[in-house]
Write a protein that holds these residues in place. Structure first.
Motif, PDB file in Angstrom:
ATOM      1  N   ILE A  20       0.861  -1.188   0.000  1.00 11.04           N
ATOM      2  CA  ILE A  20       0.000   0.000   0.000  1.00 11.04           C
ATOM      3  C   ILE A  20       0.892   1.231   0.000  1.00 11.04           C
ATOM      4  CG2 ILE A  20      -1.714   1.262   1.361  1.00 11.04           C
ATOM      5  CD1 ILE A  20      -2.432  -1.471   2.606  1.00 11.04           C
ATOM      6  N   VAL A  40      -6.431   4.289   3.680  1.00 12.07           N
ATOM      7  CA  VAL A  40      -5.307   3.806   2.868  1.00 12.07           C
ATOM      8  C   VAL A  40      -5.334   4.420   1.474  1.00 12.07           C
ATOM      9  CG1 VAL A  40      -5.079   1.569   4.013  1.00 12.07           C
ATOM     10  CG2 VAL A  40      -6.597   1.778   2.060  1.00 12.07           C
ATOM     11  N   ASP A  42      -4.203   3.176  -1.859  1.00 15.32           N
ATOM     12  CA  ASP A  42      -3.782   1.904  -2.435  1.00 15.32           C
ATOM     13  C   ASP A  42      -3.199   2.177  -3.811  1.00 15.32           C
ATOM     14  OD1 ASP A  42      -3.535  -0.610  -3.365  1.00 15.32           O
ATOM     15  OD2 ASP A  42      -5.616  -1.202  -3.117  1.00 15.32           O
ATOM     16  N   ARG A  44      -1.469   0.425  -5.791  1.00 14.92           N
ATOM     17  CA  ARG A  44      -1.119  -0.708  -6.653  1.00 14.92           C
ATOM     18  C   ARG A  44      -1.998  -0.739  -7.902  1.00 14.92           C
ATOM     19  NH1 ARG A  44      -2.612  -4.983  -2.373  1.00 14.92           N
ATOM     20  NH2 ARG A  44      -4.288  -3.481  -2.214  1.00 14.92           N
ATOM     21  N   ARG A  46      -4.518  -2.258 -10.373  1.00 13.45           N
ATOM     22  CA  ARG A  46      -5.591  -3.228 -10.165  1.00 13.45           C
ATOM     23  C   ARG A  46      -5.908  -3.905 -11.485  1.00 13.45           C
ATOM     24  NH1 ARG A  46      -7.093  -2.841  -5.302  1.00 13.45           N
ATOM     25  NH2 ARG A  46      -8.857  -4.221  -5.572  1.00 13.45           N
ATOM     26  N   ALA A 438     -11.008  -2.799  -1.149  1.00 12.44           N
ATOM     27  CA  ALA A 438      -9.874  -3.174  -0.315  1.00 12.44           C
ATOM     28  C   ALA A 438      -9.990  -4.619   0.162  1.00 12.44           C
ATOM     29  CB  ALA A 438      -9.790  -2.218   0.866  1.00 12.44           C
ATOM     30  N   ILE A 441      -6.854  -6.133   1.486  1.00  8.42           N
ATOM     31  CA  ILE A 441      -6.467  -5.374   2.679  1.00  8.42           C
ATOM     32  C   ILE A 441      -7.400  -5.779   3.832  1.00  8.42           C
ATOM     33  CG2 ILE A 441      -6.186  -3.054   3.644  1.00  8.42           C
ATOM     34  CD1 ILE A 441      -5.836  -2.053   0.764  1.00  8.42           C
ATOM     35  N   ALA A 459     -10.704   3.463   1.562  1.00  6.31           N
ATOM     36  CA  ALA A 459      -9.677   3.629   0.529  1.00  6.31           C
ATOM     37  C   ALA A 459      -9.805   5.021  -0.081  1.00  6.31           C
ATOM     38  CB  ALA A 459      -9.848   2.574  -0.555  1.00  6.31           C
TER      39      ALA A 459
END
Ligand SMILES: C[S@@+](CC[C@H](N)C(=O)[O-])C[C@H]1O[C@@H](n2cnc3c(N)ncnc32)[C@H](O)[C@@H]1O
Length: 478
Positions: A20, A40, A42, A44, A46, A438, A441, A459
């Motif tokens: 994250i 968070v 995030d 990354r 997807r 998430a 997560i 998120a």
């Protein structure tokens, strides 16, 4: 947002292990639940969503079958068939007066855009169509329900209506005669049946292309994601009037997770408008009846940008001493410009705050108290403005919590109200929406020891903006 009392670094292992980008754990005395809220970012990549249509199954086909069945019965009045309209809050069918008012508000909103050639995606039983065809040059409509389309085609032919046509298809039928001249696209009470946000984005892009650089898109009767908890709380109040807050919280959380429709926050549309460089208005409903349709839904207008005549309007805070309604009354009576941000919505803000308390077991922010004397119904402002011949622009585009809205009296350009794209990274329910964004997560957080476990995960797209209070869909415990 209220005062932060404690701010902790979330488990470094968790952040590192999942990759994250940024995370913040907040514990607040009045808003956040005990255990805190994990915010968070995030960062990354997807995986792209699976295509909305898969062989053998599609959510669109499912809704087509549902609506074919809903429209299958006999109708007393084919020009005003409201047989499938029932309130979740009251558990009863909406009255004809309520539905007439709902249709009138939508039709007025569409005609106020000034277009003369209208395309309606998802025309249903023609509630809007029958009001619009006598007041526009051309009406084109489409729907996925063969039953709806067949009925409307038969009625139009029998009545020899020459300026309207309806076809069966998803989105816009690019082959229908007259499509090259439309100036208004209407998507009213339909977006909630779209399979996901990518489908909605694609449909809006398609609508923009059809408008060829002019005109407007009216997306009406959108179900507000931010008010889902309040709606479910109201449903539970009716079902179980004497229930304890914990039981209400459980009902709201578990029912929110089973929601089948696509709910969107106003900020989803604000972000879309920013991405595409469009003007946007997001308006609370201002109907006469204080019902589910009026409280928990909103309308959006999107259009290619026009030149702004002045700067974005400066708004003042809604007075905390209860003098707001009187100030609005005076501005309406005596002229001049006046604008307030975050006006508590009578009947809605208190419910939303109570739902937050029930889900997270903590006292909600001051909207609950503010609601009684100084909260206002958008419809009261709209009616007072109409009676005094002054303009009143109402807006949900400013990202205020708990259904609060902005208002400006005496301005010429309602598109000049502030817009805030919001920080929640997925402002919709459904795939890749707020409940699912998430997933990995959430799994990792659930495996933490209870003392380290936050009560909710939100998120965000960035950490430097306003941190929204968590929705029930963001609760860590099922
Ligand atoms: C609640 S009705 C609204 C009808 C009408 N727009 C109105 O405001 O009265 C929703 C309609 O949207 C249609 N619909 C649902 N998903 C659709 C899609 N993906 N494309 C086109 N129409 C759709 C349904 O078949 C249904 O007739």
């Amino acid at each position: 947002m209220s005062r932060v009392t404690r701010q902790r670094q979330p488990s470094v292992d968790l952040v590192r292990q999942l990759g994250i980008r940024e995370a913040l754990l907040l514990e607040q005395d009045d808003v956040a639940p005990s255990g805190g809220v994990l915010y968070v970012v995030d960062g990354r990549d997807r995986k792209p969503l699976a295509a909305a249509r898969r062989p053998g199954f599609s959510r669109v086909d499912l809704w087509a079958a549902v609506f074919d069945k809903a429209y299958g019965g006999q109708s007393d009045d084919p020009l005003f068939d409201v047989s499938s309209w029932t309130s979740r809050v009251s558990g009863e069918a909406f009255s004809h007066e309520e539905m007439h008012d709902w249709v009138d508000c939508a039709v007025d909103g569409i005609l106020a855009l000034g277009g003369r050639r209208i395309y309606e995606i998802g025309c249903g039983t023609g509630l809007l169509m029958w009001q619009l065809i006598g007041r526009c040059e051309q009406y084109l409509g489409s729907d996925i329900s063969a039953v709806a389309v067949g009925r409307l085609q038969a009625e139009l032919a029998q009545r020899r209506v020459t300026n309207a046509a309806v076809t069966r298809c998803e989105g816009i039928d690019a082959g229908v005669p007259g499509i090259d001249r439309i100036d208004t696209v209407v998507i009213n009470s339909v977006a909630q049946y779209f399979p996901d946000q990518d489908y909605l984005r694609h449909t809006l892009d398609e609508a923009l292309n059809s408008l060829r650089g002019g005109g407007s898109i009216f997306v009406g009767d959108v179900r507000d994601l931010g008010l889902l908890d309040a709606l479910l709380y109201a449903v539970h109040l009716r079902k179980e009037p004497g229930a304890e807050p914990a039981a209400r919280g459980h009902f709201v959380r578990s029912t929110a997770r089973r929601e089948l429709e696509l709910l969107l926050s106003p900020q989803w549309f604000v972000r879309y408008a920013e991405e595409r460089g469009l003007d946007i208005r997001v308006m609370p409903k201002a109907g006469l009846f204080d019902n589910e349709l009026d409280r928990f839904r909103y309308d959006v207008v999107l259009r290619p940008p026009t030149e702004r005549t002045g700067p974005q309007l400066e708004l003042s805070d809604w007075p905390s001493d209860g003098s707001g309604p009187e100030k609005l009354r005076r501005a309406l009576a005596h002229g001049g410009q006046l604008g307030f941000r975050a006006v508590p919505h009578a009947g809605v803000s208190a419910l939303a705050a109570a739902a937050h308390s029930a889900v997270y077991g903590r006292q909600a922010p001051p909207y609950e108290q503010a609601d009684a004397p100084s909260a206002v119904r958008p419809s009261d402002i709209a009616r007072a403005a109409a009676a005094s011949g002054r303009s009143a622009a109402l807006s949900l585009a400013g990202d205020r919590p708990y259904g609060a809205f902005d208002v400006a009296i005496g301005i010429d350009d309602p598109f000049a109200l502030p817009t805030v794209a919001g920080t929640r990274s997925a402002a919709c329910s459904g795939p890749r929406g707020v409940g699912q964004v998430a997933d990995d997560i959430t799994r990792a957080v659930r495996s933490l020891p209870p003392s380290d476990r936050p009560a909710a995960i939100v998120a965000l797209s960035r950490l430097d903006g306003p941190l929204p209070p968590p929705l029930a869909l963001e609760a860590v415990e099922p």
